[in-house]
Scaffold this active site. Structure first.
Site, PDB file in Angstrom:
ATOM      1  N   LYS A 224       0.812  -1.201   0.000  1.00 32.50           N
ATOM      2  CA  LYS A 224       0.000   0.000   0.000  1.00 32.50           C
ATOM      3  C   LYS A 224       0.858   1.269   0.000  1.00 32.50           C
ATOM      4  CE  LYS A 224      -3.246  -2.230   3.175  1.00 32.50           C
ATOM      5  NZ  LYS A 224      -3.758  -2.124   4.564  1.00 32.50           N
TER       6      LYS A 224
ATOM      7  N   GLU B  55       7.786   2.513  -5.881  1.00 32.87           N
ATOM      8  CA  GLU B  55       7.876   2.010  -4.506  1.00 32.87           C
ATOM      9  C   GLU B  55       7.986   3.188  -3.541  1.00 32.87           C
ATOM     10  OE1 GLU B  55       7.214  -0.023  -2.441  1.00 32.87           O
ATOM     11  OE2 GLU B  55       8.751  -1.528  -2.068  1.00 32.87           O
ATOM     12  N   ASP B  56       7.554   2.983  -2.311  1.00 33.51           N
ATOM     13  CA  ASP B  56       7.681   4.060  -1.316  1.00 33.51           C
ATOM     14  C   ASP B  56       9.109   4.143  -0.781  1.00 33.51           C
ATOM     15  OD1 ASP B  56       7.470   1.628   0.038  1.00 33.51           O
ATOM     16  OD2 ASP B  56       6.049   2.347   1.533  1.00 33.51           O
TER      17      ASP B  56
ATOM     18  N   ASP C 277      14.389  -0.407   1.699  1.00 34.76           N
ATOM     19  CA  ASP C 277      14.988  -0.471   3.030  1.00 34.76           C
ATOM     20  C   ASP C 277      16.072  -1.569   2.979  1.00 34.76           C
ATOM     21  OD1 ASP C 277      15.098  -0.029   5.865  1.00 34.76           O
ATOM     22  OD2 ASP C 277      13.688  -1.634   6.208  1.00 34.76           O
TER      23      ASP C 277
ATOM     24  N   LYS D 101      17.068   3.812   2.172  1.00 34.35           N
ATOM     25  CA  LYS D 101      17.861   3.841   3.419  1.00 34.35           C
ATOM     26  C   LYS D 101      19.104   3.005   3.178  1.00 34.35           C
ATOM     27  CE  LYS D 101      14.066   3.487   6.736  1.00 34.35           C
ATOM     28  NZ  LYS D 101      13.449   2.569   7.694  1.00 34.35           N
TER      29      LYS D 101
ATOM     30  N   PHE E 263      12.774   5.226  11.167  1.00 34.64           N
ATOM     31  CA  PHE E 263      11.493   4.699  10.689  1.00 34.64           C
ATOM     32  C   PHE E 263      10.585   5.871  10.353  1.00 34.64           C
ATOM     33  CE2 PHE E 263       7.353   2.779  10.638  1.00 34.64           C
ATOM     34  CZ  PHE E 263       7.613   1.593   9.963  1.00 34.64           C
TER      35      PHE E 263
ATOM     36  N   ASP F  77       3.287   3.862   6.604  1.00 30.05           N
ATOM     37  CA  ASP F  77       2.511   3.671   7.834  1.00 30.05           C
ATOM     38  C   ASP F  77       3.359   3.185   8.994  1.00 30.05           C
ATOM     39  OD1 ASP F  77       2.986   0.992   6.785  1.00 30.05           O
ATOM     40  OD2 ASP F  77       1.526   0.315   8.269  1.00 30.05           O
TER      41      ASP F  77
ATOM     42  N   ARG G 114      -0.661   7.086   7.124  1.00 30.62           N
ATOM     43  CA  ARG G 114      -0.448   7.128   5.670  1.00 30.62           C
ATOM     44  C   ARG G 114      -0.954   8.434   5.072  1.00 30.62           C
ATOM     45  NH1 ARG G 114       0.985   1.883   3.980  1.00 30.62           N
ATOM     46  NH2 ARG G 114      -0.002   0.177   5.084  1.00 30.62           N
TER      47      ARG G 114
HETATM   48  P1  IMP Z   1      12.519  -3.901   2.398  1.00 33.40           P
HETATM   49  O1  IMP Z   1      12.033  -5.204   1.851  1.00 33.40           O
HETATM   50  O2  IMP Z   1      13.239  -4.088   3.717  1.00 33.40           O
HETATM   51  O3  IMP Z   1      13.324  -3.075   1.427  1.00 33.40           O
HETATM   52  O4  IMP Z   1      11.252  -3.090   2.823  1.00 33.40           O
HETATM   53  C1  IMP Z   1      10.430  -2.481   1.953  1.00 33.40           C
HETATM   54  C2  IMP Z   1       9.088  -2.181   2.561  1.00 33.40           C
HETATM   55  O5  IMP Z   1       9.141  -2.067   3.999  1.00 33.40           O
HETATM   56  C3  IMP Z   1       8.619  -0.839   2.086  1.00 33.40           C
HETATM   57  O6  IMP Z   1       7.911  -0.970   0.886  1.00 33.40           O
HETATM   58  C4  IMP Z   1       7.758  -0.360   3.234  1.00 33.40           C
HETATM   59  O7  IMP Z   1       6.440  -0.827   3.053  1.00 33.40           O
HETATM   60  C5  IMP Z   1       8.355  -0.980   4.462  1.00 33.40           C
HETATM   61  N1  IMP Z   1       9.240  -0.031   5.170  1.00 33.40           N
HETATM   62  C6  IMP Z   1      10.577  -0.038   5.221  1.00 33.40           C
HETATM   63  N2  IMP Z   1      11.052   0.989   5.949  1.00 33.40           N
HETATM   64  C7  IMP Z   1       9.969   1.685   6.350  1.00 33.40           C
HETATM   65  C8  IMP Z   1       9.804   2.888   7.120  1.00 33.40           C
HETATM   66  O8  IMP Z   1      10.746   3.566   7.578  1.00 33.40           O
HETATM   67  N3  IMP Z   1       8.512   3.292   7.304  1.00 33.40           N
HETATM   68  C9  IMP Z   1       7.432   2.609   6.830  1.00 33.40           C
HETATM   69  N4  IMP Z   1       7.553   1.497   6.101  1.00 33.40           N
HETATM   70  C10 IMP Z   1       8.807   1.035   5.864  1.00 33.40           C
END
Ligand code: IMP
Length: 173
Positions: free
Chosen positions: A42, A97-98, A101, A129, A150, A157, A163
């Site tokens: 989302k 993508e948002d 991470d 990040k 975070f 969210d 959001r």
């Molecule tokens: P990854 O798989 O660790 O790269 O995480 C990606 C997903 O984790 C993102 O699409 C977000 O939905 C969520 N996410 C990672 N960091 C944050 C944050 O700081 N705030 C909110 N959601 C996060």
């Protein structure tokens, strides 16, 4: 329920200015072509809505849903919650993508999308990040590099809340 204090990390104005720049870059790169934007639900729904309106090349939009987080922690397991409504074979696809991470979600998505044989596949992420990287991911269009905090707001969210904030913030404490 009382809301905790939230510190602004990136203001709504800075976000909007950067989204316009990303849109302009996409317009230049895809001049004369059409694209399919794939917002990842989302978290990217707000970013994608603004980005789509900064894009002037013909642009279809199809959603993909996946989740890997519970609260503030990645579960490490990526689940598809919604698939595309149409094949993207032969199309120029941009995943929206948002935040990248650890990179685990994007590794999963990029591998999944390569098997669909798009004409091209690029990634546009609002945030990255670097300090949290487990799998390095090439981001073709990046909004902002941020520290290991975070973040909430502008689609992101914490336990499904915040959001709707128009800016990116960090919960204090
Ligand atoms: P990854 O798989 O660790 O790269 O995480 C990606 C997903 O984790 C993102 O699409 C977000 O939905 C969520 N996410 C990672 N960091 C944050 C944050 O700081 N705030 C909110 N959601 C996060």
């Amino acid at each position: 329920m009382d809301s905790p204090p939230i510190d602004t990390l990136i203001s709504a104005e800075r976000i909007q200015a950067r989204v316009r720049e990303l849109g302009a870059q996409i317009n230049r790169d895809y001049a004369g072509q059409s694209i399919v934007l794939v917002p990842v639900l989302k978290g990217s729904f707000v970013f994608a809505a603004d980005l789509a309106r900064a894009i002037e090349v013909p642009c279809a939009i199809d959603f993909f849903g996946c989740r890997s987080y519970e609260g503030t922690e990645s579960t490490g397991v990526v689940q598809t919650t919604l698939d595309l409504s149409k094949p993207v074979e032969g199309k120029h696809v941009i995943i929206v993508e948002d935040i990248v991470d650890t990179g685990l979600t994007m590794k999963y998505m990029l591998e999944n999308f390569e098997t669909r044989r798009p004409a091209s596949l690029k990634l546009c992420s609002l945030l990255h990040k670097a300090a949290r990287t487990k799998v390095p991911i090439d981001i073709d269009y990046l909004g902002f590099e941020i520290d290991d905090v975070f973040v909430i707001g502008y689609g992101l969210d914490h336990d499904e809340l915040y959001r709707n904030l128009p800016y990116l913030g960090v919960i204090r404490g």
